[in-house]
Design a protein around this motif. Sequence first.
Motif, PDB file in Angstrom:
ATOM      1  N   VAL A 106       0.846  -1.208   0.000  1.00 58.68           N
ATOM      2  CA  VAL A 106       0.000   0.000   0.000  1.00 58.68           C
ATOM      3  C   VAL A 106       0.881   1.256   0.000  1.00 58.68           C
ATOM      4  O   VAL A 106       0.698   2.171  -0.813  1.00 58.68           O
ATOM      5  CB  VAL A 106      -0.947  -0.005   1.228  1.00 58.68           C
ATOM      6  N   LEU A 107       1.873   1.281   0.911  1.00 64.23           N
ATOM      7  CA  LEU A 107       2.721   2.484   1.011  1.00 64.23           C
ATOM      8  C   LEU A 107       3.504   2.721  -0.278  1.00 64.23           C
ATOM      9  O   LEU A 107       3.618   3.858  -0.753  1.00 64.23           O
ATOM     10  CB  LEU A 107       3.683   2.354   2.199  1.00 64.23           C
ATOM     11  N   MET A 108       4.004   1.648  -0.863  1.00 67.28           N
ATOM     12  CA  MET A 108       4.810   1.829  -2.077  1.00 67.28           C
ATOM     13  C   MET A 108       3.963   2.261  -3.272  1.00 67.28           C
ATOM     14  O   MET A 108       4.435   2.957  -4.157  1.00 67.28           O
ATOM     15  CB  MET A 108       5.596   0.555  -2.404  1.00 67.28           C
ATOM     16  N   ARG A 109       2.684   1.849  -3.286  1.00 69.19           N
ATOM     17  CA  ARG A 109       1.811   2.306  -4.389  1.00 69.19           C
ATOM     18  C   ARG A 109       1.538   3.807  -4.248  1.00 69.19           C
ATOM     19  O   ARG A 109       1.463   4.523  -5.234  1.00 69.19           O
ATOM     20  CB  ARG A 109       0.494   1.525  -4.419  1.00 69.19           C
ATOM     21  N   ILE A 110       1.424   4.269  -2.979  1.00 68.28           N
ATOM     22  CA  ILE A 110       1.233   5.713  -2.779  1.00 68.28           C
ATOM     23  C   ILE A 110       2.489   6.459  -3.274  1.00 68.28           C
ATOM     24  O   ILE A 110       2.404   7.483  -3.938  1.00 68.28           O
ATOM     25  CB  ILE A 110       0.956   6.026  -1.285  1.00 68.28           C
ATOM     26  N   ILE A 111       3.640   5.882  -2.967  1.00 69.41           N
ATOM     27  CA  ILE A 111       4.905   6.486  -3.420  1.00 69.41           C
ATOM     28  C   ILE A 111       4.950   6.475  -4.959  1.00 69.41           C
ATOM     29  O   ILE A 111       5.382   7.442  -5.591  1.00 69.41           O
ATOM     30  CB  ILE A 111       6.108   5.706  -2.817  1.00 69.41           C
ATOM     31  N   ASP A 112       4.479   5.367  -5.555  1.00 70.91           N
ATOM     32  CA  ASP A 112       4.454   5.270  -7.024  1.00 70.91           C
ATOM     33  C   ASP A 112       3.623   6.391  -7.636  1.00 70.91           C
ATOM     34  O   ASP A 112       3.958   6.922  -8.690  1.00 70.91           O
ATOM     35  CB  ASP A 112       3.865   3.925  -7.468  1.00 70.91           C
ATOM     36  N   ILE A 113       2.516   6.741  -6.953  1.00 65.41           N
ATOM     37  CA  ILE A 113       1.651   7.811  -7.468  1.00 65.41           C
ATOM     38  C   ILE A 113       2.434   9.126  -7.512  1.00 65.41           C
ATOM     39  O   ILE A 113       2.421   9.839  -8.510  1.00 65.41           O
ATOM     40  CB  ILE A 113       0.384   7.953  -6.582  1.00 65.41           C
ATOM     41  N   LEU A 114       3.161   9.396  -6.429  1.00 67.14           N
ATOM     42  CA  LEU A 114       3.941  10.642  -6.400  1.00 67.14           C
ATOM     43  C   LEU A 114       5.091  10.606  -7.405  1.00 67.14           C
ATOM     44  O   LEU A 114       5.431  11.603  -8.024  1.00 67.14           O
ATOM     45  CB  LEU A 114       4.497  10.887  -4.990  1.00 67.14           C
ATOM     46  N   LEU A 115       5.658   9.391  -7.581  1.00 70.43           N
ATOM     47  CA  LEU A 115       6.778   9.266  -8.511  1.00 70.43           C
ATOM     48  C   LEU A 115       6.332   9.364  -9.965  1.00 70.43           C
ATOM     49  O   LEU A 115       7.111   9.702 -10.841  1.00 70.43           O
ATOM     50  CB  LEU A 115       7.492   7.918  -8.307  1.00 70.43           C
ATOM     51  N   ALA A 116       5.056   9.029 -10.200  1.00 67.96           N
ATOM     52  CA  ALA A 116       4.568   9.001 -11.584  1.00 67.96           C
ATOM     53  C   ALA A 116       4.472  10.403 -12.180  1.00 67.96           C
ATOM     54  O   ALA A 116       4.551  10.570 -13.388  1.00 67.96           O
ATOM     55  CB  ALA A 116       3.207   8.316 -11.642  1.00 67.96           C
ATOM     56  N   VAL A 117       4.291  11.399 -11.314  1.00 68.90           N
ATOM     57  CA  VAL A 117       4.161  12.767 -11.828  1.00 68.90           C
ATOM     58  C   VAL A 117       5.557  13.396 -11.890  1.00 68.90           C
ATOM     59  O   VAL A 117       6.273  13.373 -10.892  1.00 68.90           O
ATOM     60  CB  VAL A 117       3.271  13.625 -10.894  1.00 68.90           C
TER      61      VAL A 117
END
Lengths: 327, 298
Positions: B131-142
């Motif tokens: 869960v935490l890494m997917r949230i990080i992925d969201i921030l990294l995607a932009v």
Amino acid sequence: MARFILKRLLMMILVMMGVVLLVFSMIYFSPGKPEDYILGDMATPADKQAFRVENGLDKPFIVQYFIYLKNMTKGNLGISYTTRRPAIDEILERFTVTFKISLLSIAFSIMVGIGTGVVSAVRQYSIWDNISRVLAIAGMSMPNFWLGLMLILLFSVVLGWLPASGIATWKHWILPAITVGSASTASIMRMTRSSMLEAIRQDYIRTAKAKGQKNLVIIFVHAFRNAVIPIITIIGINFGFLLGGAAVVETVFAIPGLGKLIVDGIKVKNAPVVQGGIVFAAVVMSFINLIVDVLYAYVDPRIRSQYMRPRSKRRISEPSKGDAANA
Amino acid sequence: MLKTKSQPEERENEVALGGRSRNKEIFRRFLKNRAAVVGLAIIIVLTIFALFPGKIAPYDYAAQQLRNKYMFPSAQHIMGTDEFGRDVFSRLVWGCRTSLVIGVSAIAIACAIGVAIGCIAGFYGDIIDNVLMRIIDILLAVPNTLLGISIVAALGNTIPNLILAIGLGAMPAFARITRSAVITVKEQEFVEAARATGASNRRIILRYVLPNSMAPIIVQVSMGIARAILTVSGLSFIGLGVPAPTPEWGSMLSSGRNYIRDYWYIITFPGVAIMLAVFAFNLFGDGLRDALDPRLKN
């Protein structure tokens, strides 16, 4: 491999839903209303209400979010408040320009970065190595918009060789491409140098030398092929950065790219264009990351075999139900 | 039972003693790296500028002398004057404070949140990690700059909002770096020994795992400050950064670009200042990485 790509694509959909939620919330909860910016001070409350209804802004946040997601699946990112054109058309138009700059920049970075990186590694501690290392760290430290201004000063103002702004001819693309690519050239050079240094110290290089292979063959066929994985990673990461980093450089050279579209859109709260532009950039970045991961497998047989191995193992140990259990 | 209980304590003492001598060794290796020492020296000078700008700057950063505008560098104004007759050097010195305050505060926020997320994700694994890494992925995607632009545009361009925007953009890197360091460290024997003595997860993370995962985080702090200084100057350059009349290197470049054809010095010195600051933090970060992990040095 296909399963890996499919899994990544599914994950990408989830991440994109999160990106839309993030960008959507930031614009929705930010102070100021789009109708005030777009319609101006002279608009009546009725005009403003009509604008809100027309653009679906009167609905609750969560409803707007899901409507946006639903429309997004059909390629509809809304209508630009300022031009009344579909946002996706404006974004694609501008993205083509940004993508072209990014491609030219990355091509420049790959040529210069890999070239100097290989020379630096092969001639470690030589004068060339020292100069390129200092230049690399300077390139990483230089704000690219300032480099752009300095290049304009030298090549446009003083020498008069290249145009300072616009995209009319091929000459217009040279300065922006070098400007945007400066930082990535530096990081590709540094990565090439360090992974080549590691590769040329391996036993198989000594074997190749002992066999009497030519230096060029040893460097490019034996060493470089084995050093290429981290270089691909850094190229992929940099390409993603270029798409975002071009936003500031586009302002310097007055280039009508995606970054400038978003910055201009933010100033008038043109939500469809801003949201769409950022989500679009995020989708492209995610695809680039996926392509880089797939490229690894094609370049390095060891990684390719990692994708294959679990399948063959399962077939040997659990021929009938293995796949289902692991799916 | 007593024996097993004393083992981690011994280990703790050993780690502490080893830590001191290891720190000395790291410091010795760092001092041997001339480039890193140069980086540190520049950082010290910049810090003095940022702490005492009033004592160093010869003029008030906002004092306009319209008769003296566009003055070429001279003994009176060593870096010349801008379009309002303001002393460029004085504005650079005050701008140093703005850039460093934003850079350091943003990275402090990024480091605090990122390290906490990375520790929890790496230590607990499974669904929490996912869960935490997917949230990080969201921030990294932009793309970072676009994320900064949208946060500042949404919240308004004040210094605290800039710190938040840049901090949020820099946070995913800290989370990822910490997570991978924690995953490696948590498999070590001393962590297992601490667990065997019944130490709580919180104690294991704070006392054993985190201190042993610090090397890459420290390096990222230095590199992160360098990148934050670049980002804030970029945002100011496009008009979404520090509001006028606060002096900031990026906004000095932005206002000076209109006079590029006739008064090159107005944009040259702020650019050199940004480059020097970022250069120093990059050299310092490089030196730290080599000193903390000599295997990485080529």
